[in-house]
Design a protein around this motif. Structure first.
Motif, PDB file in Angstrom:
ATOM      1  N   CYS A  64      57.906 -34.642 -44.666  1.00 61.19           N
ATOM      2  CA  CYS A  64      57.884 -34.524 -43.209  1.00 61.19           C
ATOM      3  C   CYS A  64      59.204 -34.909 -42.545  1.00 61.19           C
ATOM      4  O   CYS A  64      59.321 -34.837 -41.319  1.00 61.19           O
ATOM      5  CB  CYS A  64      56.754 -35.373 -42.629  1.00 61.19           C
ATOM      6  N   GLY A  65      60.196 -35.294 -43.338  1.00 65.50           N
ATOM      7  CA  GLY A  65      61.475 -35.652 -42.752  1.00 65.50           C
ATOM      8  C   GLY A  65      62.413 -34.487 -42.540  1.00 65.50           C
ATOM      9  O   GLY A  65      63.511 -34.679 -42.017  1.00 65.50           O
ATOM     10  N   SER A  66      61.998 -33.283 -42.913  1.00 65.19           N
ATOM     11  CA  SER A  66      62.938 -32.158 -42.840  1.00 65.19           C
ATOM     12  C   SER A  66      63.108 -31.619 -41.424  1.00 65.19           C
ATOM     13  O   SER A  66      64.158 -31.069 -41.098  1.00 65.19           O
ATOM     14  CB  SER A  66      62.486 -31.029 -43.773  1.00 65.19           C
ATOM     15  N   HIS A  67      62.078 -31.756 -40.588  1.00 68.65           N
ATOM     16  CA  HIS A  67      62.136 -31.208 -39.219  1.00 68.65           C
ATOM     17  C   HIS A  67      61.442 -32.189 -38.275  1.00 68.65           C
ATOM     18  O   HIS A  67      60.329 -31.950 -37.809  1.00 68.65           O
ATOM     19  CB  HIS A  67      61.469 -29.831 -39.153  1.00 68.65           C
ATOM     20  N   THR A  68      62.124 -33.263 -37.991  1.00 73.28           N
ATOM     21  CA  THR A  68      61.478 -34.346 -37.241  1.00 73.28           C
ATOM     22  C   THR A  68      61.389 -34.083 -35.746  1.00 73.28           C
ATOM     23  O   THR A  68      60.692 -34.814 -35.036  1.00 73.28           O
ATOM     24  CB  THR A  68      62.228 -35.668 -37.475  1.00 73.28           C
ATOM     25  N   HIS A  69      62.094 -33.040 -35.243  1.00 70.30           N
ATOM     26  CA  HIS A  69      62.086 -32.776 -33.815  1.00 70.30           C
ATOM     27  C   HIS A  69      61.275 -31.533 -33.448  1.00 70.30           C
ATOM     28  O   HIS A  69      61.278 -31.109 -32.290  1.00 70.30           O
ATOM     29  CB  HIS A  69      63.525 -32.615 -33.299  1.00 70.30           C
ATOM     30  N   PRO A  75      54.068 -33.709 -37.758  1.00 70.71           N
ATOM     31  CA  PRO A  75      54.009 -34.145 -39.155  1.00 70.71           C
ATOM     32  C   PRO A  75      52.839 -33.602 -39.979  1.00 70.71           C
ATOM     33  O   PRO A  75      53.050 -33.134 -41.101  1.00 70.71           O
ATOM     34  CB  PRO A  75      53.960 -35.668 -39.029  1.00 70.71           C
ATOM     35  N   ASP A 107      58.438 -39.503 -46.235  1.00 69.27           N
ATOM     36  CA  ASP A 107      59.752 -38.932 -46.502  1.00 69.27           C
ATOM     37  C   ASP A 107      60.838 -39.854 -45.953  1.00 69.27           C
ATOM     38  O   ASP A 107      60.751 -40.332 -44.819  1.00 69.27           O
ATOM     39  CB  ASP A 107      59.828 -37.562 -45.827  1.00 69.27           C
ATOM     40  N   ASP A 219      63.714 -26.611 -34.072  1.00 69.18           N
ATOM     41  CA  ASP A 219      64.404 -27.857 -34.390  1.00 69.18           C
ATOM     42  C   ASP A 219      65.803 -27.522 -34.905  1.00 69.18           C
ATOM     43  O   ASP A 219      66.003 -27.326 -36.101  1.00 69.18           O
ATOM     44  CB  ASP A 219      63.624 -28.648 -35.441  1.00 69.18           C
ATOM     45  N   GLY A 222      67.019 -29.395 -37.853  1.00 66.54           N
ATOM     46  CA  GLY A 222      66.202 -29.387 -39.058  1.00 66.54           C
ATOM     47  C   GLY A 222      67.006 -29.085 -40.311  1.00 66.54           C
ATOM     48  O   GLY A 222      68.070 -28.470 -40.266  1.00 66.54           O
TER      49      GLY A 222
END
Length: 243
Positions: A64-69, A75, A107, A219, A222
């Motif tokens: 879930c850290g690949s596209h945090t915005h 998430p 993540d 994002d 991302g």
């Protein structure tokens, strides 16, 4: 040894077949994130399945850290997407969805020790038991990502329960380190000729569309796998360093 020299030496490791690499039994691939299995071990997995060897994949983080915005992919939705992508990817390599375990650790915050790390190690050991593993493969301990390093530490925690299974590490991001970075002694291990599986490996990597395309369009910060990296990791050989 400097990392540039280490990786050059890894590119000269002897070429071996799967039996030499693994011995008898199946294999376990430990991937810090959904997509690492295809990038680092896609050819290995495909070759093992071609030969009828059982394969288990343990995906450590939730990705879930690949596209945090992204608002389109919060998430839980992103996690579900990345798990679906992983199942589609490994299908290209000959695996079924029942052979994949998702640990769903956070993540960029995968622990290297403590109870959660030990539980992850227990899951790796169970996967090894389930397939009668002759070898376990995890990302290189010097890869410049905290989750890759933590995954190597988790496999080290599992080692007492892995019996005679051989342990190997596969570099993914090591080439992005500063050339002068010291990474320890010269590598021992093997290269596996995966040229027969390159097309399947590329399809597996591309199945991770959230990481290779603009699928998640809202994002701009991302993560995106660069074509150069995909090309680097989808060559005719995969490299496996003895632990």
């Amino acid at each position: 040894m400097r990392v540039d020299d280490f990786l050059s030496a890894a590119d000269r490791l002897p070429v071996a077949d799967l039996a030499t690499l693994v011995g008898a039994g199946g294999i376990v691939v430990v991937a810090p994130h959904p997509d690492d299995e295809s990038l680092g071990c896609g050819g290995l997995i495909a070759e093992a399945r071609r030969l009828g060897r059982p394969v288990r994949l343990v995906v450590v983080s939730d990705g879930c850290g690949s596209h945090t915005h992204s608002k389109l992919y919060p998430p839980e939705r992103l996690r579900a997407l990345r798990e679906d992508e992983t199942r589609r990817a490994v299908a290209q390599l000959g695996m079924g969805p029942e052979d994949v375990t998702f640990l769903r650790l956070p993540d960029a915050h995968v622990p290297s020790d403590g109870p959660t790390a030990q539980a992850a190690a227990d899951a790796v050991a169970e996967a090894a038991r389930a397939c009668g593993a002759g070898a376990v493969f995890v990302t290189w301990r010097h890869d410049p990502h905290c989750d890759h390093q933590a995954s190597a530490a988790i496999v080290a925690l599992a080692r007492p329960r892995l019996g005679t299974a051989r342990l190997y590490e596969y570099p993914v991001w090591g080439w992005t380190l500063a050339p002068e970075t010291e990474v320890g002694p010269e590598p021992r291990g093997y290269r596996l000729d995966v040229s027969a599986h390159r097309a399947a490996k590329v399809r597996a990597v591309n199945a991770h569309a959230s990481q290779t395309t603009d699928l998640i369009s809202d994002d701009p910060e991302g993560f995106r796998l660069e074509p150069q990296m995909i090309e680097r990791l989808c060559g005719p050989h995969e490299r496996f360093v003895v632990v």
